[in-house]
Design a protein around this motif. Structure first.
Motif, PDB file in Angstrom:
ATOM      1  N   UNK A 296       0.823  -1.214   0.000  1.00 38.07           N
ATOM      2  CA  UNK A 296       0.000   0.000   0.000  1.00 38.07           C
ATOM      3  C   UNK A 296       0.855   1.261   0.000  1.00 38.07           C
ATOM      4  N   UNK A 297       2.143   1.120   0.325  1.00 40.11           N
ATOM      5  CA  UNK A 297       3.036   2.282   0.329  1.00 40.11           C
ATOM      6  C   UNK A 297       3.730   2.480  -1.022  1.00 40.11           C
ATOM      7  N   UNK A 298       3.281   1.752  -2.034  1.00 38.60           N
ATOM      8  CA  UNK A 298       3.858   1.833  -3.369  1.00 38.60           C
ATOM      9  C   UNK A 298       2.797   2.366  -4.331  1.00 38.60           C
ATOM     10  N   UNK A 299       2.752   3.688  -4.554  1.00 36.51           N
ATOM     11  CA  UNK A 299       1.720   4.257  -5.431  1.00 36.51           C
ATOM     12  C   UNK A 299       1.775   3.706  -6.851  1.00 36.51           C
ATOM     13  N   UNK A 300       2.973   3.403  -7.341  1.00 36.49           N
ATOM     14  CA  UNK A 300       3.080   2.870  -8.701  1.00 36.49           C
ATOM     15  C   UNK A 300       2.383   1.515  -8.798  1.00 36.49           C
ATOM     16  N   UNK A 301       2.573   0.682  -7.802  1.00 37.85           N
ATOM     17  CA  UNK A 301       1.937  -0.635  -7.783  1.00 37.85           C
ATOM     18  C   UNK A 301       0.423  -0.505  -7.689  1.00 37.85           C
ATOM     19  N   UNK A 302      -0.059   0.329  -6.788  1.00 39.22           N
ATOM     20  CA  UNK A 302      -1.508   0.497  -6.645  1.00 39.22           C
ATOM     21  C   UNK A 302      -2.111   1.087  -7.909  1.00 39.22           C
ATOM     22  N   UNK A 303      -1.380   1.986  -8.559  1.00 38.82           N
ATOM     23  CA  UNK A 303      -1.880   2.565  -9.797  1.00 38.82           C
ATOM     24  C   UNK A 303      -2.022   1.514 -10.893  1.00 38.82           C
ATOM     25  N   UNK A 304      -0.990   0.688 -11.064  1.00 40.02           N
ATOM     26  CA  UNK A 304      -1.061  -0.381 -12.064  1.00 40.02           C
ATOM     27  C   UNK A 304      -2.183  -1.363 -11.745  1.00 40.02           C
ATOM     28  N   UNK A 305      -2.316  -1.697 -10.459  1.00 36.76           N
ATOM     29  CA  UNK A 305      -3.343  -2.644 -10.052  1.00 36.76           C
ATOM     30  C   UNK A 305      -4.732  -2.082 -10.313  1.00 36.76           C
ATOM     31  N   UNK A 306      -4.937  -0.820  -9.961  1.00 40.46           N
ATOM     32  CA  UNK A 306      -6.234  -0.199 -10.187  1.00 40.46           C
ATOM     33  C   UNK A 306      -6.645  -0.219 -11.644  1.00 40.46           C
ATOM     34  N   UNK A 307      -5.675  -0.032 -12.532  1.00 36.48           N
ATOM     35  CA  UNK A 307      -5.970  -0.034 -13.964  1.00 36.48           C
ATOM     36  C   UNK A 307      -6.405  -1.403 -14.466  1.00 36.48           C
ATOM     37  N   UNK A 308      -5.942  -2.471 -13.799  1.00 39.21           N
ATOM     38  CA  UNK A 308      -6.221  -3.825 -14.280  1.00 39.21           C
ATOM     39  C   UNK A 308      -7.426  -4.473 -13.604  1.00 39.21           C
ATOM     40  N   UNK A 309      -7.965  -3.854 -12.572  1.00 44.75           N
ATOM     41  CA  UNK A 309      -9.055  -4.489 -11.830  1.00 44.75           C
ATOM     42  C   UNK A 309     -10.424  -4.305 -12.477  1.00 44.75           C
ATOM     43  N   UNK A 310     -10.488  -3.526 -13.532  1.00 45.51           N
ATOM     44  CA  UNK A 310     -11.767  -3.334 -14.200  1.00 45.51           C
ATOM     45  C   UNK A 310     -12.745  -2.547 -13.353  1.00 45.51           C
ATOM     46  N   UNK A 311     -13.934  -3.121 -13.125  1.00 47.69           N
ATOM     47  CA  UNK A 311     -14.996  -2.406 -12.411  1.00 47.69           C
ATOM     48  C   UNK A 311     -14.854  -2.470 -10.892  1.00 47.69           C
ATOM     49  N   UNK A 312     -13.971  -3.292 -10.402  1.00 51.65           N
ATOM     50  CA  UNK A 312     -13.818  -3.434  -8.946  1.00 51.65           C
ATOM     51  C   UNK A 312     -13.250  -2.158  -8.340  1.00 51.65           C
ATOM     52  N   UNK A 313     -13.802  -1.756  -7.226  1.00 51.08           N
ATOM     53  CA  UNK A 313     -13.311  -0.599  -6.490  1.00 51.08           C
ATOM     54  C   UNK A 313     -12.083  -0.999  -5.685  1.00 51.08           C
ATOM     55  N   UNK A 314     -11.044  -0.184  -5.755  1.00 50.03           N
ATOM     56  CA  UNK A 314      -9.815  -0.450  -5.004  1.00 50.03           C
ATOM     57  C   UNK A 314      -9.715   0.531  -3.848  1.00 50.03           C
ATOM     58  N   UNK A 315      -9.524   0.011  -2.635  1.00 50.94           N
ATOM     59  CA  UNK A 315      -9.331   0.868  -1.469  1.00 50.94           C
ATOM     60  C   UNK A 315      -8.368   0.176  -0.522  1.00 50.94           C
ATOM     61  N   UNK A 316      -7.931   0.863   0.505  1.00 50.77           N
ATOM     62  CA  UNK A 316      -7.066   0.254   1.509  1.00 50.77           C
ATOM     63  C   UNK A 316      -7.876  -0.073   2.752  1.00 50.77           C
ATOM     64  N   UNK A 317      -7.345  -0.973   3.573  1.00 49.75           N
ATOM     65  CA  UNK A 317      -8.034  -1.343   4.811  1.00 49.75           C
ATOM     66  C   UNK A 317      -8.144  -0.165   5.763  1.00 49.75           C
ATOM     67  N   UNK A 318      -7.268   0.835   5.602  1.00 45.71           N
ATOM     68  CA  UNK A 318      -7.359   2.046   6.437  1.00 45.71           C
ATOM     69  C   UNK A 318      -8.736   2.683   6.302  1.00 45.71           C
ATOM     70  N   UNK A 319      -9.292   2.625   5.110  1.00 47.66           N
ATOM     71  CA  UNK A 319     -10.589   3.244   4.859  1.00 47.66           C
ATOM     72  C   UNK A 319     -11.726   2.500   5.539  1.00 47.66           C
ATOM     73  N   UNK A 320     -11.457   1.278   5.997  1.00 47.58           N
ATOM     74  CA  UNK A 320     -12.441   0.510   6.755  1.00 47.58           C
ATOM     75  C   UNK A 320     -12.109   0.507   8.243  1.00 47.58           C
ATOM     76  N   UNK A 321     -11.156   1.357   8.654  1.00 47.18           N
ATOM     77  CA  UNK A 321     -10.840   1.498  10.066  1.00 47.18           C
ATOM     78  C   UNK A 321      -9.737   0.608  10.582  1.00 47.18           C
ATOM     79  N   UNK A 322      -9.057  -0.142   9.686  1.00 47.88           N
ATOM     80  CA  UNK A 322      -7.978  -1.021  10.109  1.00 47.88           C
ATOM     81  C   UNK A 322      -6.694  -0.584   9.419  1.00 47.88           C
TER      82      UNK A 322
END
Length: 390
Positions: A296-322
């Motif tokens: 999660x501390x690698x913006x390049x990785x999260x950016x690439x992953x987000x582009x490939x996930x299609x319609x799935x929403x990408x978020x971190x566990x921090x946003x769910x309180x963990x």
């Protein structure tokens, strides 16, 4: 119950500790993350540990020495967590230890070895310790991983649609909810990215800080295509892997045919992780992917992953309180809590075991060991609140 969860993952960068106040009421595990801390391994110990990992060959004397040294480091972190998070004491320590070998052959897990002798933790803190979580699941026919699956399923119970909890450490693993949940290692998370950086810098750097090298580099499609031919990616879950497969030697067997800059190699390894994670999740069509771990501390990785996930929403566990950095240590704190209450900590369908089992071994602390009374029924949900910082 005040539980200290200890975890060091396949990246072998630090020992993470979480202090959690855990209660089981009305079928729900209530987890309050009271605090967290992280302590890096001494560089000399880290170097010896890395040298001992596959494809390295070690003597039993080295294994014994590492078991003691890692146990002492875990003990120091547990002691610091008890003082800094709980003001001096706690009720239980749950120590995952340091995985040095996960024995998988032909898709079946036969054994696993986590070092970090729990006696050192019990002696220094005076607290009972639950350790060696994975072996019991393997004895019951499971993969012994990902053991966070039960935590994930309880935590995500009731969320709309289908959720995938993704942890990106050295190895990436995922848990996908649904009528028939699945959990498995997708392949390398940071392992090959780290290996590329360490190899290119002669060990002066251990990882791609903030994804800067990947952001500067260009993905080499020929190298990526070659890497994607690895047979592990085509295996069906449940399945597990580790640095027995995805290590520096694995990378160095391939790279001589591709004269690339360090940044281009790192960018390509980052793309490999994003491709393999997205491809592994695609058949399950998750509506959301909730990420935790060092990735999660690698913006390049999260950016690439987000582009490939299609319609799935990408978020971190921090946003769910963990906190994403606390996820795995918190999960093992919960598994330790379940163990001392006589409750199963595995999900048989996810690991491939014949049945769910009570996990781990208990090392008594300074006081007489008295286990809590077992609840009448296993938990159905898990709720997390956090007041942790850092």
């Amino acid at each position: 119950m005040r539980v200290i969860g200890l975890m060091s993952g396949t990246s072998i960068d630090a020992i993470d500790a979480v202090g959690a106040d855990i209660q089981l009421r009305d079928g729900t595990i209530h987890v309050e993350v009271a605090g967290q801390l992280s302590r890096a391994y001494p560089e000399s110990l880290r170097a010896e540990l890395i040298a001992a990992l596959p494809p390295g060959r070690v003597e039993l004397a080295t294994v014994c020495r590492l078991d003691t040294a890692i146990g002492q480091e875990f003990a120091a972190v547990a002691d610091a967590a008890a003082r800094e998070i709980f003001g001096g004491t706690a009720d239980l320590v749950a120590s995952h230890g340091q995985t040095v070998y996960h024995w998988v052959s032909g898709g079946k897990a036969y054994g696993t070895l986590q070092l970090g002798q729990p006696a050192w933790i019990a002696e220094r803190t005076g607290l009972p310790v639950v350790s060696d979580f994975r072996s019991r699941d393997i004895a019951a026919g499971g993969q012994g991983a990902p053991l966070v699956a039960l935590f994930d399923l309880l935590w995500l119970a009731g969320r709309p649609g289908r959720s995938a909890a993704l942890n990106i450490g050295g190895i990436a693993n995922a848990t996908v909810t649904g009528a028939h949940p699945v959990a498995f290692d997708t392949g390398p998370g940071n392992a090959l990215i780290d290996a590329a950086v360490e190899s290119a810098t002669g060990g002066a750097e251990h990882f791609d800080r903030d994804g800067e090298r990947a952001a500067r580099g260009t993905v080499d499609e020929r190298l990526l295509k070659t890497l994607l031919t690895e047979g592990y990616y085509r295996a069906s879950p449940p399945k597990t892997t580790g640095k027995e497969l995805f290590n520096r030697a694995y990378l160095e067997r391939v790279l001589p045919d591709y004269p690339l800059s360090t940044d281009d190699i790192v960018a390509t390894m980052t793309a490999l992780t994003s491709h393999t994670v997205a491809d592994a999740l695609a058949p399950f069509e998750p509506d959301e992917v909730i990420v935790s771990g060092g990735g999660t501390r690698n913006p390049a990785l999260l950016g690439m992953l987000g582009e490939r996930l299609g319609k799935a929403t990408l978020c971190t566990s921090d946003e769910l309180g963990l906190p994403s950095s606390a996820k795995e240590a918190a999960a093992f704190a919960v598994l330790g809590f379940l163990t001392v209450h006589g409750l199963a900590g595995s999900h048989a369908e996810c690991t491939g075991a014949t049945r769910a089992t009570v996990l781990g071994s208990i090392t008594p602390g300074a006081a007489r060991l008295t286990l809590p009374e077992a609840p009448d029924a296993p938990p159905r949900r898990l709720e997390v609140v956090s007041r942790a910082r850092g």
